[in-house]
Write a protein that holds these residues in place. Structure first.
Motif: not given
Length: 185
Positions: A152-160, A164-177
């Motif tokens: 959630e904090e990472y998405l807020e950083v990305l928005r800044i 773009r207020p819609d970063m959750e639409n272009i950011t996908k959490e992936l499984p960690f290797p």
């Protein structure tokens, strides 16, 4: 080495290094780099009054999140990156510091570079957070020091960062290797 806030007179040098140091798919519109925003910082590194690199970062709550760090060819290998990280740690002593690295991937053509970057940040006190995300087409692992960073904090950083207020639409959490999990705190 001196670090100072970038001025308009620096933009030509910053843009040239930005385009040289980062692949096109990792670059955002240059206007986002030089824009005036209360949470966005753009710093210039100089040695003997000569431009030797730049740093951009985002301030969000108690997080300092690195965006870009680039050093000129003639200054690479001269401890500039470590000096910049030390400067950030001293300037923001009580803050969590975060950044993205390309996810290590043995099939990537620049795997050696990815592993060198990861090792560099580990030597400077950073550790993997266990978060991995695809932003647009880029696959990143998050690293931090001074405490972890949530998605959630990472998405807020990305928005800044991306304005773009819609970063959750272009950011996908992936499984960690799995092979990277051994390095988690």
């Amino acid at each position: 080495m001196q670090i100072r806030t970038a001025e308009e007179r620096d933009y030509e040098n910053i843009k040239a290094l930005y385009e040289e140091a980062f692949p096109k798919e990792e670059r955002k519109e240059f206007a986002l780099i030089v824009r005036k925003h209360p949470n966005v910082r753009l710093e210039v590194m100089e040695e003997d009054n000569q431009f030797c690199g730049f740093l951009t970062y985002i301030l969000y709550r108690d997080i300092v999140f690195g965006d870009y760090l680039a050093v000129t060819d003639n200054m690479r290998g001269k401890n500039v990156g470590t000096q910049v990280l030390t400067w950030i740690k001293e300037k923001y002593p009580d803050q969590r510091i975060g950044l993205e690295i390309e996810t290590p991937d043995e099939t990537a053509p620049n795997q050696e570079q990815r592993l060198r970057r990861k090792a560099f940040y580990e030597r400077n006190g950073f550790s993997l957070t266990g978060l991995r995300a695809r932003v647009y087409v880029n696959d990143y692992c998050l690293m931090s020091r001074g405490g972890t960073i949530t998605m959630e904090e990472y998405l807020e950083v990305l928005r800044i960062m991306m304005d773009r207020p819609d970063m959750e639409n272009i950011t996908k959490e992936l499984p960690f290797p799995d092979e990277l999990c051994v390095n988690l705190p």
